[in-house]
Design a protein around this motif. Structure first.
Motif, PDB file in Angstrom:
ATOM      1  N   MET A 140       0.858  -1.186   0.000  1.00 15.64           N
ATOM      2  CA  MET A 140       0.000   0.000   0.000  1.00 15.64           C
ATOM      3  C   MET A 140       0.895   1.237   0.000  1.00 15.64           C
ATOM      4  SD  MET A 140      -2.970   0.609   2.832  1.00 15.64           S
ATOM      5  CE  MET A 140      -4.281   1.795   2.634  1.00 15.64           C
ATOM      6  N   VAL A 141       0.690   2.119  -0.994  1.00 11.99           N
ATOM      7  CA  VAL A 141       1.493   3.339  -1.121  1.00 11.99           C
ATOM      8  C   VAL A 141       0.532   4.539  -1.113  1.00 11.99           C
ATOM      9  CG1 VAL A 141       3.177   4.595  -2.513  1.00 11.99           C
ATOM     10  CG2 VAL A 141       3.227   2.082  -2.467  1.00 11.99           C
ATOM     11  N   VAL A 142       0.707   5.428  -0.138  1.00  5.68           N
ATOM     12  CA  VAL A 142      -0.215   6.545   0.089  1.00  5.68           C
ATOM     13  C   VAL A 142       0.469   7.864  -0.255  1.00  5.68           C
ATOM     14  CG1 VAL A 142      -1.669   7.716   1.794  1.00  5.68           C
ATOM     15  CG2 VAL A 142      -1.240   5.247   1.999  1.00  5.68           C
ATOM     16  N   ASN A 143      -0.104   8.595  -1.210  1.00  2.73           N
ATOM     17  CA  ASN A 143       0.379   9.920  -1.584  1.00  2.73           C
ATOM     18  C   ASN A 143      -0.348  10.934  -0.697  1.00  2.73           C
ATOM     19  OD1 ASN A 143       0.397  12.524  -2.811  1.00  2.73           O
ATOM     20  ND2 ASN A 143       0.895  11.605  -4.788  1.00  2.73           N
ATOM     21  N   LEU A 144       0.387  11.620   0.177  1.00  2.00           N
ATOM     22  CA  LEU A 144      -0.244  12.557   1.103  1.00  2.00           C
ATOM     23  C   LEU A 144      -0.543  13.912   0.480  1.00  2.00           C
ATOM     24  CD1 LEU A 144       1.637  11.693   4.396  1.00  2.00           C
ATOM     25  CD2 LEU A 144      -0.688  11.053   3.727  1.00  2.00           C
ATOM     26  N   ASP A 145      -0.164  14.116  -0.761  1.00  2.00           N
ATOM     27  CA  ASP A 145      -0.543  15.336  -1.458  1.00  2.00           C
ATOM     28  C   ASP A 145      -1.971  15.218  -1.985  1.00  2.00           C
ATOM     29  OD1 ASP A 145       0.071  17.956  -2.402  1.00  2.00           O
ATOM     30  OD2 ASP A 145       0.365  17.138  -4.415  1.00  2.00           O
ATOM     31  N   THR A 146      -2.305  14.041  -2.518  1.00  4.27           N
ATOM     32  CA  THR A 146      -3.600  13.839  -3.172  1.00  4.27           C
ATOM     33  C   THR A 146      -4.493  12.812  -2.475  1.00  4.27           C
ATOM     34  OG1 THR A 146      -2.712  12.056  -4.526  1.00  4.27           O
ATOM     35  CG2 THR A 146      -2.567  14.313  -5.414  1.00  4.27           C
ATOM     36  N   PHE A 147      -3.941  12.043  -1.570  1.00  2.47           N
ATOM     37  CA  PHE A 147      -4.568  10.891  -0.924  1.00  2.47           C
ATOM     38  C   PHE A 147      -4.922   9.800  -1.926  1.00  2.47           C
ATOM     39  CE2 PHE A 147      -7.803   8.868   2.104  1.00  2.47           C
ATOM     40  CZ  PHE A 147      -6.817   8.278   2.863  1.00  2.47           C
ATOM     41  N   GLU A 148      -4.223   9.797  -3.043  1.00  2.00           N
ATOM     42  CA  GLU A 148      -4.335   8.675  -3.966  1.00  2.00           C
ATOM     43  C   GLU A 148      -3.487   7.533  -3.394  1.00  2.00           C
ATOM     44  OE1 GLU A 148      -4.365   8.832  -8.474  1.00  2.00           O
ATOM     45  OE2 GLU A 148      -2.345   8.069  -8.083  1.00  2.00           O
ATOM     46  N   ILE A 149      -4.028   6.338  -3.471  1.00  2.00           N
ATOM     47  CA  ILE A 149      -3.333   5.165  -2.948  1.00  2.00           C
ATOM     48  C   ILE A 149      -3.167   4.150  -4.065  1.00  2.00           C
ATOM     49  CG2 ILE A 149      -3.469   3.235  -1.326  1.00  2.00           C
ATOM     50  CD1 ILE A 149      -4.898   5.094   0.606  1.00  2.00           C
ATOM     51  N   ASN A 150      -1.957   3.654  -4.204  1.00  2.00           N
ATOM     52  CA  ASN A 150      -1.686   2.550  -5.121  1.00  2.00           C
ATOM     53  C   ASN A 150      -1.569   1.278  -4.307  1.00  2.00           C
ATOM     54  OD1 ASN A 150      -1.624   3.986  -7.537  1.00  2.00           O
ATOM     55  ND2 ASN A 150       0.526   4.493  -7.307  1.00  2.00           N
ATOM     56  N   ILE A 151      -2.332   0.271  -4.721  1.00  2.00           N
ATOM     57  CA  ILE A 151      -2.268  -1.060  -4.126  1.00  2.00           C
ATOM     58  C   ILE A 151      -1.607  -1.967  -5.152  1.00  2.00           C
ATOM     59  CG2 ILE A 151      -3.582  -2.997  -3.187  1.00  2.00           C
ATOM     60  CD1 ILE A 151      -3.880  -0.421  -1.540  1.00  2.00           C
ATOM     61  N   MET A 152      -0.500  -2.549  -4.762  1.00  2.00           N
ATOM     62  CA  MET A 152       0.192  -3.498  -5.637  1.00  2.00           C
ATOM     63  C   MET A 152       0.052  -4.884  -5.020  1.00  2.00           C
ATOM     64  SD  MET A 152       3.336  -0.959  -6.337  1.00  2.00           S
ATOM     65  CE  MET A 152       2.997  -0.128  -4.816  1.00  2.00           C
ATOM     66  N   THR A 153      -0.466  -5.816  -5.799  1.00  2.00           N
ATOM     67  CA  THR A 153      -0.655  -7.170  -5.302  1.00  2.00           C
ATOM     68  C   THR A 153       0.520  -8.053  -5.701  1.00  2.00           C
ATOM     69  OG1 THR A 153      -1.908  -7.799  -7.262  1.00  2.00           O
ATOM     70  CG2 THR A 153      -3.179  -6.994  -5.367  1.00  2.00           C
ATOM     71  N   ALA A 154       0.603  -9.189  -5.048  1.00  2.00           N
ATOM     72  CA  ALA A 154       1.698 -10.120  -5.303  1.00  2.00           C
ATOM     73  C   ALA A 154       1.702 -10.620  -6.752  1.00  2.00           C
ATOM     74  CB  ALA A 154       1.625 -11.289  -4.335  1.00  2.00           C
ATOM     75  N   ASN A 155       0.550 -10.583  -7.405  1.00  2.00           N
ATOM     76  CA  ASN A 155       0.510 -10.992  -8.812  1.00  2.00           C
ATOM     77  C   ASN A 155       0.767  -9.814  -9.752  1.00  2.00           C
ATOM     78  OD1 ASN A 155      -1.873  -9.612  -8.664  1.00  2.00           O
ATOM     79  ND2 ASN A 155      -3.195 -11.310  -9.214  1.00  2.00           N
ATOM     80  N   ARG A 156       1.284  -8.716  -9.192  1.00  2.00           N
ATOM     81  CA  ARG A 156       1.768  -7.542  -9.916  1.00  2.00           C
ATOM     82  C   ARG A 156       0.669  -6.632 -10.483  1.00  2.00           C
ATOM     83  NH1 ARG A 156       6.789  -8.305  -8.866  1.00  2.00           N
ATOM     84  NH2 ARG A 156       7.947 -10.149  -9.458  1.00  2.00           N
ATOM     85  N   GLU A 157      -0.546  -6.809 -10.058  1.00  8.46           N
ATOM     86  CA  GLU A 157      -1.594  -5.884 -10.465  1.00  8.46           C
ATOM     87  C   GLU A 157      -1.485  -4.613  -9.620  1.00  8.46           C
ATOM     88  OE1 GLU A 157      -5.496  -7.548 -10.217  1.00  8.46           O
ATOM     89  OE2 GLU A 157      -4.977  -9.270 -11.449  1.00  8.46           O
ATOM     90  N   ILE A 158      -1.823  -3.461 -10.219  1.00  9.14           N
ATOM     91  CA  ILE A 158      -1.844  -2.195  -9.494  1.00  9.14           C
ATOM     92  C   ILE A 158      -3.258  -1.648  -9.553  1.00  9.14           C
ATOM     93  CG2 ILE A 158      -1.000   0.172  -9.382  1.00  9.14           C
ATOM     94  CD1 ILE A 158       1.623  -0.827 -10.608  1.00  9.14           C
ATOM     95  N   THR A 159      -3.790  -1.302  -8.386  1.00  6.24           N
ATOM     96  CA  THR A 159      -5.125  -0.718  -8.276  1.00  6.24           C
ATOM     97  C   THR A 159      -4.994   0.631  -7.600  1.00  6.24           C
ATOM     98  OG1 THR A 159      -6.097  -2.913  -8.033  1.00  6.24           O
ATOM     99  CG2 THR A 159      -7.442  -1.048  -7.336  1.00  6.24           C
ATOM    100  N   LYS A 160      -5.695   1.631  -8.115  1.00  9.94           N
ATOM    101  CA  LYS A 160      -5.705   2.955  -7.492  1.00  9.94           C
ATOM    102  C   LYS A 160      -6.959   3.095  -6.650  1.00  9.94           C
ATOM    103  CE  LYS A 160      -3.030   5.395 -11.026  1.00  9.94           C
ATOM    104  NZ  LYS A 160      -1.791   5.400 -10.296  1.00  9.94           N
ATOM    105  N   LEU A 161      -6.763   3.556  -5.425  1.00  2.00           N
ATOM    106  CA  LEU A 161      -7.907   3.849  -4.534  1.00  2.00           C
ATOM    107  C   LEU A 161      -8.027   5.348  -4.366  1.00  2.00           C
ATOM    108  CD1 LEU A 161      -7.518   1.312  -1.577  1.00  2.00           C
ATOM    109  CD2 LEU A 161      -8.883   1.062  -3.624  1.00  2.00           C
TER     110      LEU A 161
END
Length: 161
Positions: A140-161
């Motif tokens: 889980m990677v949280v950008n504190l400028d925008t509060f956009e979060i990137n979720i990277m799964t073990a199967n290498r998919e990236i989802t934006k929250l």
């Protein structure tokens, strides 16, 4: 200058824009990002267990438990003031293990997610996005400028929250 701040297991960190908070290895653990859009200050917690009450040890690490870590982190985000206007995003809570009988470890991911949702609701902090469940680990990677979060799964998919 943007700092990339790593949050370990059973830990939380609080910072402000433009920093980035990240945690690795969310299996059955849950990552909780709480953010104040007005101040652009936020925190990320990586909890392992839902509830501290079954444990009697006075030397418990509060950051390990949803019921203790979330209020501590929120207090630090708000400097102990009332938390109006905070929002949250959560990830993790996977079912990483198969247990043949019910015990304290069974469904721990699901129990962690439920405990996090209950604590945030109790504190009046809405969850505006989530990426929970399943049977795969997450980062889980949280950008504190925008509060956009990137979720990277073990199967290498990236989802934006």
């Amino acid at each position: 200058m943007i700092s990339r701040i790593k949050v370990g297991i059973s830990d939380y960190k609080v910072s402000g824009s433009p920093d980035v908070l990240m945690t690795l290895g969310l299996g059955s653990c849950v990552g909780i990002a709480v953010y104040d859009p007005k101040t652009r200050i936020g925190g990320l917690s990586h909890i392992m267990l839902p509830d501290s009450t079954p444990f009697s040890n006075r030397d418990l690490k509060p950051e390990k438990f949803a019921d203790l870590a979330i209020p501590l982190m929120v207090s630090k985000i708000t400097n102990g003031k009332f938390n109006i206007g905070l929002i949250a995003k959560i990830a993790g809570g996977a079912s990483m293990f198969n247990f043949s009988e019910l015990n304290m470890c069974s469904n721990i991911g699901e129990r962690n997610v439920l405990a996090v949702k209950e604590k945030l609701k109790e504190m009046g902090i809405p969850i505006i996005a989530s990426h929970t469940g399943g049977n795969i680990g997450r980062t889980m990677v949280v950008n504190l400028d925008t509060f956009e979060i990137n979720i990277m799964t073990a199967n290498r998919e990236i989802t934006k929250l």
